[in-house]
Design a protein around this motif. Structure first.
Motif, mmCIF file in Angstrom:
data_model
loop_
_atom_site.group_PDB
_atom_site.id
_atom_site.type_symbol
_atom_site.label_atom_id
_atom_site.label_comp_id
_atom_site.label_asym_id
_atom_site.label_seq_id
_atom_site.Cartn_x
_atom_site.Cartn_y
_atom_site.Cartn_z
ATOM 1 N N TYR A 184 -23.863 -51.808 -65.694
ATOM 2 C CA TYR A 184 -23.299 -51.160 -66.885
ATOM 3 C C TYR A 184 -24.329 -50.226 -67.516
ATOM 4 N N ARG A 185 -25.559 -50.700 -67.617
ATOM 5 C CA ARG A 185 -26.611 -49.916 -68.282
ATOM 6 C C ARG A 185 -26.889 -48.617 -67.535
ATOM 7 N N PHE A 186 -26.925 -48.677 -66.210
ATOM 8 C CA PHE A 186 -27.195 -47.467 -65.437
ATOM 9 C C PHE A 186 -26.064 -46.453 -65.620
ATOM 10 N N ILE A 187 -24.839 -46.912 -65.549
ATOM 11 C CA ILE A 187 -23.690 -46.000 -65.688
ATOM 12 C C ILE A 187 -23.690 -45.361 -67.072
ATOM 13 N N ALA A 188 -23.914 -46.183 -68.109
ATOM 14 C CA ALA A 188 -23.919 -45.654 -69.474
ATOM 15 C C ALA A 188 -25.045 -44.635 -69.662
ATOM 16 N N THR A 189 -26.217 -44.921 -69.086
ATOM 17 C CA THR A 189 -27.340 -43.980 -69.194
ATOM 18 C C THR A 189 -27.023 -42.675 -68.477
ATOM 19 N N MET A 190 -26.418 -42.764 -67.312
ATOM 20 C CA MET A 190 -26.033 -41.561 -66.563
ATOM 21 C C MET A 190 -25.088 -40.683 -67.373
ATOM 22 N N LEU A 191 -24.084 -41.288 -67.983
ATOM 23 C CA LEU A 191 -23.110 -40.520 -68.761
ATOM 24 C C LEU A 191 -23.741 -39.964 -70.036
ATOM 25 N N LEU A 192 -24.612 -40.746 -70.649
ATOM 26 C CA LEU A 192 -25.304 -40.269 -71.848
ATOM 27 C C LEU A 192 -26.151 -39.039 -71.541
ATOM 28 N N LEU A 193 -26.890 -39.079 -70.437
ATOM 29 C CA LEU A 193 -27.734 -37.948 -70.062
ATOM 30 C C LEU A 193 -26.898 -36.729 -69.672
ATOM 31 N N CYS A 194 -25.720 -36.961 -69.094
ATOM 32 C CA CYS A 194 -24.825 -35.846 -68.766
ATOM 33 C C CYS A 194 -24.331 -35.155 -70.033
ATOM 34 N N ASP A 195 -24.290 -35.890 -71.140
ATOM 35 C CA ASP A 195 -23.923 -35.296 -72.434
ATOM 36 C C ASP A 195 -25.111 -34.591 -73.084
ATOM 37 N N LEU A 196 -26.264 -35.226 -72.994
ATOM 38 C CA LEU A 196 -27.439 -34.776 -73.750
ATOM 39 C C LEU A 196 -28.186 -33.606 -73.116
ATOM 40 N N LEU A 197 -28.492 -33.726 -71.835
ATOM 41 C CA LEU A 197 -29.415 -32.786 -71.200
ATOM 42 C C LEU A 197 -28.934 -31.345 -71.116
ATOM 43 N N PRO A 198 -27.637 -31.073 -70.944
ATOM 44 C CA PRO A 198 -27.223 -29.661 -70.903
ATOM 45 C C PRO A 198 -27.595 -28.887 -72.167
ATOM 46 N N HIS A 199 -27.572 -29.543 -73.317
ATOM 47 C CA HIS A 199 -27.929 -28.867 -74.569
ATOM 48 C C HIS A 199 -29.420 -28.556 -74.615
ATOM 49 N N VAL A 200 -30.242 -29.505 -74.162
ATOM 50 C CA VAL A 200 -31.692 -29.285 -74.161
ATOM 51 C C VAL A 200 -32.064 -28.229 -73.115
ATOM 52 N N SER A 201 -31.398 -28.272 -71.962
ATOM 53 C CA SER A 201 -31.679 -27.300 -70.904
ATOM 54 C C SER A 201 -31.289 -25.892 -71.322
ATOM 55 N N ARG A 202 -30.186 -25.783 -72.027
ATOM 56 C CA ARG A 202 -29.762 -24.465 -72.506
ATOM 57 C C ARG A 202 -30.803 -23.873 -73.452
ATOM 58 N N LEU A 203 -31.372 -24.718 -74.309
ATOM 59 C CA LEU A 203 -32.420 -24.253 -75.216
ATOM 60 C C LEU A 203 -33.658 -23.842 -74.437
ATOM 61 N N SER A 204 -34.025 -24.625 -73.422
ATOM 62 C CA SER A 204 -35.188 -24.306 -72.596
ATOM 63 C C SER A 204 -35.003 -22.968 -71.889
ATOM 64 N N LYS A 205 -33.813 -22.739 -71.340
ATOM 65 C CA LYS A 205 -33.538 -21.480 -70.645
ATOM 66 C C LYS A 205 -33.584 -20.300 -71.601
ATOM 67 N N ALA A 206 -33.155 -20.533 -72.842
ATOM 68 C CA ALA A 206 -33.217 -19.464 -73.846
ATOM 69 C C ALA A 206 -34.665 -19.090 -74.146
ATOM 70 N N PHE A 207 -35.538 -20.100 -74.213
ATOM 71 C CA PHE A 207 -36.963 -19.833 -74.447
ATOM 72 C C PHE A 207 -37.566 -19.024 -73.293
ATOM 73 N N GLN A 208 -37.030 -19.189 -72.085
ATOM 74 C CA GLN A 208 -37.597 -18.543 -70.907
ATOM 75 C C GLN A 208 -36.915 -17.225 -70.542
ATOM 76 N N ALA A 209 -35.862 -16.860 -71.247
ATOM 77 C CA ALA A 209 -35.104 -15.658 -70.910
ATOM 78 C C ALA A 209 -35.963 -14.405 -71.058
ATOM 79 N N ARG A 210 -35.791 -13.480 -70.134
ATOM 80 C CA ARG A 210 -36.547 -12.227 -70.190
ATOM 81 C C ARG A 210 -36.102 -11.375 -71.374
ATOM 82 N N GLU A 211 -34.821 -11.453 -71.687
ATOM 83 C CA GLU A 211 -34.287 -10.693 -72.818
ATOM 84 C C GLU A 211 -33.483 -11.636 -73.693
ATOM 85 N N PHE A 212 -33.919 -11.816 -74.920
ATOM 86 C CA PHE A 212 -33.211 -12.700 -75.834
ATOM 87 C C PHE A 212 -33.532 -12.269 -77.260
ATOM 88 N N GLU A 213 -32.515 -12.175 -78.080
ATOM 89 C CA GLU A 213 -32.709 -11.780 -79.468
ATOM 90 C C GLU A 213 -33.427 -12.896 -80.229
#
Length: 265
Positions: A184-213
């Motif tokens: 149960y714990r592994f499944i819940a952690t997997m789903l939690l990270l699937c919710d959480l990480l895309p938001h953090v990754s999007r911010l990281s990619k914005a910091f690395q973008a060649r062109e960003f306002e």
């Protein structure tokens, strides 16, 4: 592109070049001079947080500031976000363990063409896309997003594959993985990270973008923090579907190990 380990002296082999602050700063200085750039117009020096780059008295930034006197040392925002993510993950023991399991599971399949072929056969039989696990980087924690998403997409087929490896080949490691992944714990952690990480990754990619306002960065940082804070009190999409996810597994004859203490990730 500057290659700090490549000696400018053709009589000196690259293996004898020491990668220290003087070497790195010297190569950058040579590059600036070679391109006939005005060092006094250098306004920023972006680096990671390694001591060789940022050491107060003898780091690369300090050495470059000796001739680029107006330049300001800047610790890369994307790298700082990466470090913060790693530290936050390591502060939660099971999330740290989840990353380890994910890396070991990738190695389990990647090191055996037979196991990988067996996994693909199961995916075909179940009508799933034929997908292989994605390697989570050991140095870039945010790479776990793609690995976790791929695991979720292939979750049933991977469990069936592990069960077959354990039953038909007597593979003890497969049995161990099966029990870990079906908790149960592994499944819940997997789903939690699937919710959480895309938001953090999007911010990281914005910091690395060649062109960003620049004006868009602060609202993006604010909204990311707000979204993550909201997840502390309200489950996001994937985690909301945890009961249904487990029900679907049970319909596939996959028993989820559930204990009261496993519900607290």
């Amino acid at each position: 592109m500057i290659e700090p380990l490549k000696s400018s002296d053709i009589t000196q082999p690259s293996s004898t070049v020491t990668l220290n602050a003087s070497t790195i700063a010297g190569h950058v200085a040579e590059y600036i001079e070679g391109k006939q750039l005005n060092a006094h117009q250098l306004v920023g020096i972006g680096t990671d947080g390694a001591a060789v780059m940022t050491e107060k008295n003898n780091g690369v930034v300090k050495k470059l500031q000796e001739f680029a006197t107006t330049a300001i040392g800047i610790h890369c925002s994307a790298h700082r976000l990466q470090l913060a993510s790693c530290q936050a993950a390591n502060a939660v023991p099971f999330v740290k363990k989840f990353h380890t399991i994910l890396r070991q599971l990738y190695d389990y399949y990647d090191n055996s063409a037979v196991r990988m072929a067996g996994l693909h056969a199961v995916q075909t039989a179940l009508g799933e896309k034929v997908l292989k696990p994605i390697q989570p980087s050991s140095t870039r924690w945010l790479s776990i997003e793609m690995s976790t998403t791929r695991l979720k997409e292939s979750y049933v087929s991977i469990l069936v594959s592990l069960e077959r490896e354990g039953e038909e080949r007597g593979d003890v490691k497969a049995v161990g993985f099966f029990h870990l992944l079906s908790s149960y714990r592994f499944i819940a952690t997997m789903l939690l990270l699937c919710d959480l990480l895309p938001h953090v990754s999007r911010l990281s990619k914005a910091f690395q973008a060649r062109e960003f306002e620049y004006s868009q960065l602060k609202p993006l940082v604010t909204s990311t923090i707000s979204t993550i804070q909201k997840m502390k009190s309200v489950d996001a999409d994937n985690l909301q579907k945890l009961p249904q996810f487990i029900t679907n597994l049970e319909k596939s004859d996959i028993v989820v190990k559930e204990r009261a203490d496993e519900k607290n990730i």
